[in-house]
Design a protein around this motif. Sequence first.
Motif, PDB file in Angstrom:
ATOM      1  N   GLY A 185      18.302   2.216  34.604  1.00 27.52           N
ATOM      2  CA  GLY A 185      16.779   1.848  34.161  1.00 27.52           C
ATOM      3  C   GLY A 185      15.615   2.311  35.521  1.00 27.52           C
ATOM      4  N   TRP A 186      16.508   2.492  36.699  1.00 24.61           N
ATOM      5  CA  TRP A 186      15.407   2.398  37.904  1.00 24.61           C
ATOM      6  C   TRP A 186      15.220   3.592  38.272  1.00 24.61           C
ATOM      7  CZ3 TRP A 186      17.123   5.907  41.161  1.00 24.61           C
ATOM      8  CH2 TRP A 186      16.580   5.744  43.296  1.00 24.61           C
ATOM      9  N   ALA A 187      15.939   4.848  37.490  1.00 26.80           N
ATOM     10  CA  ALA A 187      16.364   5.823  37.730  1.00 26.80           C
ATOM     11  C   ALA A 187      14.846   6.575  36.315  1.00 26.80           C
ATOM     12  CB  ALA A 187      17.304   6.854  37.124  1.00 26.80           C
ATOM     13  N   ASN A 188      14.429   5.899  35.364  1.00 27.50           N
ATOM     14  CA  ASN A 188      13.774   6.311  34.591  1.00 27.50           C
ATOM     15  C   ASN A 188      12.626   6.359  35.071  1.00 27.50           C
ATOM     16  OD1 ASN A 188      15.804   7.331  32.579  1.00 27.50           O
ATOM     17  ND2 ASN A 188      15.507   5.339  31.431  1.00 27.50           N
ATOM     18  N   GLN A 189      12.751   4.679  35.537  1.00 28.45           N
ATOM     19  CA  GLN A 189      10.997   4.293  36.516  1.00 28.45           C
ATOM     20  C   GLN A 189      10.973   5.805  37.383  1.00 28.45           C
ATOM     21  OE1 GLN A 189      10.938   0.630  38.320  1.00 28.45           O
ATOM     22  NE2 GLN A 189      11.677  -0.775  35.812  1.00 28.45           N
ATOM     23  N   ARG A 190      11.730   6.041  37.706  1.00 23.22           N
ATOM     24  CA  ARG A 190      10.860   6.839  38.698  1.00 23.22           C
ATOM     25  C   ARG A 190      11.017   8.425  38.880  1.00 23.22           C
ATOM     26  NH1 ARG A 190      12.504   5.810  44.510  1.00 23.22           N
ATOM     27  NH2 ARG A 190      11.190   4.310  44.989  1.00 23.22           N
ATOM     28  N   ARG A 191      11.789   8.283  37.240  1.00 21.04           N
ATOM     29  CA  ARG A 191      11.356  10.155  36.629  1.00 21.04           C
ATOM     30  C   ARG A 191      10.596  11.220  36.971  1.00 21.04           C
ATOM     31  NH1 ARG A 191      15.044  13.283  33.753  1.00 21.04           N
ATOM     32  NH2 ARG A 191      16.402  10.574  33.893  1.00 21.04           N
ATOM     33  N   ILE A 192      10.188  11.600  37.379  1.00 17.66           N
ATOM     34  CA  ILE A 192       9.343  12.396  37.961  1.00 17.66           C
ATOM     35  C   ILE A 192       8.416  13.803  36.586  1.00 17.66           C
ATOM     36  CG2 ILE A 192       8.204  14.572  39.833  1.00 17.66           C
ATOM     37  CD1 ILE A 192      11.042  13.651  41.477  1.00 17.66           C
ATOM     38  N   GLN A 193       9.469  13.927  35.733  1.00 23.92           N
ATOM     39  CA  GLN A 193       8.728  14.652  35.107  1.00 23.92           C
ATOM     40  C   GLN A 193       9.745  13.838  33.554  1.00 23.92           C
ATOM     41  OE1 GLN A 193       9.708  18.786  34.375  1.00 23.92           O
ATOM     42  NE2 GLN A 193       9.943  19.672  36.584  1.00 23.92           N
ATOM     43  N   GLN A 194       8.289  13.992  31.999  1.00 23.32           N
ATOM     44  CA  GLN A 194       8.435  12.771  30.991  1.00 23.32           C
ATOM     45  C   GLN A 194       9.421  14.303  30.380  1.00 23.32           C
ATOM     46  OE1 GLN A 194       6.813  11.153  29.990  1.00 23.32           O
ATOM     47  NE2 GLN A 194       6.681  10.336  32.139  1.00 23.32           N
ATOM     48  N   ARG A 195       9.713  15.567  30.425  1.00 27.34           N
ATOM     49  CA  ARG A 195      10.276  16.570  29.590  1.00 27.34           C
ATOM     50  C   ARG A 195      11.567  15.969  30.325  1.00 27.34           C
ATOM     51  NH1 ARG A 195      13.207  21.137  30.635  1.00 27.34           N
ATOM     52  NH2 ARG A 195      14.007  22.560  28.944  1.00 27.34           N
ATOM     53  N   ARG A 196      12.547  16.381  29.634  1.00 28.30           N
ATOM     54  CA  ARG A 196      14.010  16.105  30.187  1.00 28.30           C
ATOM     55  C   ARG A 196      14.824  17.575  30.064  1.00 28.30           C
ATOM     56  NH1 ARG A 196      16.322  10.943  29.757  1.00 28.30           N
ATOM     57  NH2 ARG A 196      14.322   8.945  30.369  1.00 28.30           N
ATOM     58  N   ALA A 197      15.970  17.896  30.458  1.00 31.58           N
ATOM     59  CA  ALA A 197      16.210  19.253  30.266  1.00 31.58           C
ATOM     60  C   ALA A 197      17.728  19.043  29.625  1.00 31.58           C
ATOM     61  CB  ALA A 197      17.717  19.307  31.598  1.00 31.58           C
ATOM     62  N   LYS A 198      17.496  19.320  28.697  1.00 30.48           N
ATOM     63  CA  LYS A 198      18.614  20.231  27.345  1.00 30.48           C
ATOM     64  C   LYS A 198      20.097  20.471  27.809  1.00 30.48           C
ATOM     65  CE  LYS A 198      14.771  21.599  25.029  1.00 30.48           C
ATOM     66  NZ  LYS A 198      14.065  22.728  23.973  1.00 30.48           N
ATOM     67  N   GLY A 199      20.744  20.051  27.026  1.00 30.68           N
ATOM     68  CA  GLY A 199      22.218  20.761  27.172  1.00 30.68           C
ATOM     69  C   GLY A 199      22.254  21.608  27.188  1.00 30.68           C
ATOM     70  N   SER A 200      22.092  22.823  27.247  1.00 26.74           N
ATOM     71  CA  SER A 200      21.960  24.544  27.128  1.00 26.74           C
ATOM     72  C   SER A 200      21.205  24.511  29.100  1.00 26.74           C
ATOM     73  CB  SER A 200      20.761  25.028  26.350  1.00 26.74           C
ATOM     74  OG  SER A 200      19.180  24.694  26.051  1.00 26.74           O
ATOM     75  N   ASP A 201      20.725  24.125  29.275  1.00 24.58           N
ATOM     76  CA  ASP A 201      19.885  24.057  30.888  1.00 24.58           C
ATOM     77  C   ASP A 201      20.879  23.406  31.448  1.00 24.58           C
ATOM     78  OD1 ASP A 201      17.370  24.361  30.043  1.00 24.58           O
ATOM     79  OD2 ASP A 201      17.231  22.510  30.110  1.00 24.58           O
ATOM     80  N   TYR A 202      22.117  22.343  30.741  1.00 21.41           N
ATOM     81  CA  TYR A 202      23.362  22.021  31.943  1.00 21.41           C
ATOM     82  C   TYR A 202      24.371  22.985  31.479  1.00 21.41           C
ATOM     83  CZ  TYR A 202      21.767  17.101  32.237  1.00 21.41           C
ATOM     84  OH  TYR A 202      20.598  16.182  32.979  1.00 21.41           O
ATOM     85  N   ARG A 203      24.598  24.040  30.426  1.00 21.44           N
ATOM     86  CA  ARG A 203      26.066  25.009  29.891  1.00 21.44           C
ATOM     87  C   ARG A 203      25.112  25.444  31.230  1.00 21.44           C
ATOM     88  NH1 ARG A 203      25.208  23.170  24.940  1.00 21.44           N
ATOM     89  NH2 ARG A 203      24.042  24.510  24.414  1.00 21.44           N
TER      90      ARG A 203
END
Length: 281
Positions: A48-66
């Motif tokens: 909840g705290w982290a979502n309020q402080r997220r810097i970009q609207q875009r989220r990393a995808k599973g392919s990015d993590y891999r």
Amino acid sequence: MIAAEHSATLEYAVTRVSQHFAHVIYFDLSRYLIAAGVLTVILLVVRGWANQRRIQQRRAKGSDYRREFFSSIRTVLVFAATTLATLVGREMGWIALTLDSATLITLAWQFVLIVLVHDAYFYWIHRAMHTKRLFRTTHLHHHKSRTPTPWTAYSFSTTEAFLEAAFMPIFLLLTSLAGVAYAGFAVLLFMWHQIIRNTMAHAGVELFPAGWVDNPFTDWISTTTHHDLHHSVGTYNFGFYFTWWDRWMGTEHPRYKEEFRRSAKPFIMPGARSGETPESA
């Protein structure tokens, strides 16, 4: 007799190299997994705290993590190979690295020195890797993580991993030539500091408290937003631990403080009235 001595020397060298590889792979992989893993878990727990402080609207995808994870495994292997220079230098007597106990004062000034020098080293090789001639072969892979995550920390190309790892043997050689025997524990503190700050810089969530960039006592320490802007824009904010190289060289993003203030919001409790914070509730 000579053949036997040669065989013994070769066996000793092979054993030392094998031990070095095993230790570096274990140590660097453990540091990466612990730092990135712990920060990921923390951000999930306080989402909840982290979502309020997220810097970009875009989220990393599973392919990015891999991609980031497997690239980081390759980086650890490159680190193991590159840092052979430190082992060889110590064995040959070129690098003075002591494992004996050191005073707190010695540990303090050696830690501060290596952090300051590494910050300068990082800034200038980082700017060099952003030149047209070098970017594609050295740094493009890291910038595939346009929206960074804690797992981006070691997501390097082979060439960039080599350049990052080269700092330690170069630094220890120069300090040894200057007559300084570095304490092993000071190096250990630096290595943990480096990976913790690295994962924090790539968190994707502003981890530093509101007001950080408006206080002269803290403004010189880089925030998550500072490096995140580098990933999203690419032409500013080349520094790592501190902001001063970017300010001296005119490469700090002109909206850095504005973007930090936008992301570094105080936590709002669920159900709180508009404008009400935990402190005022």
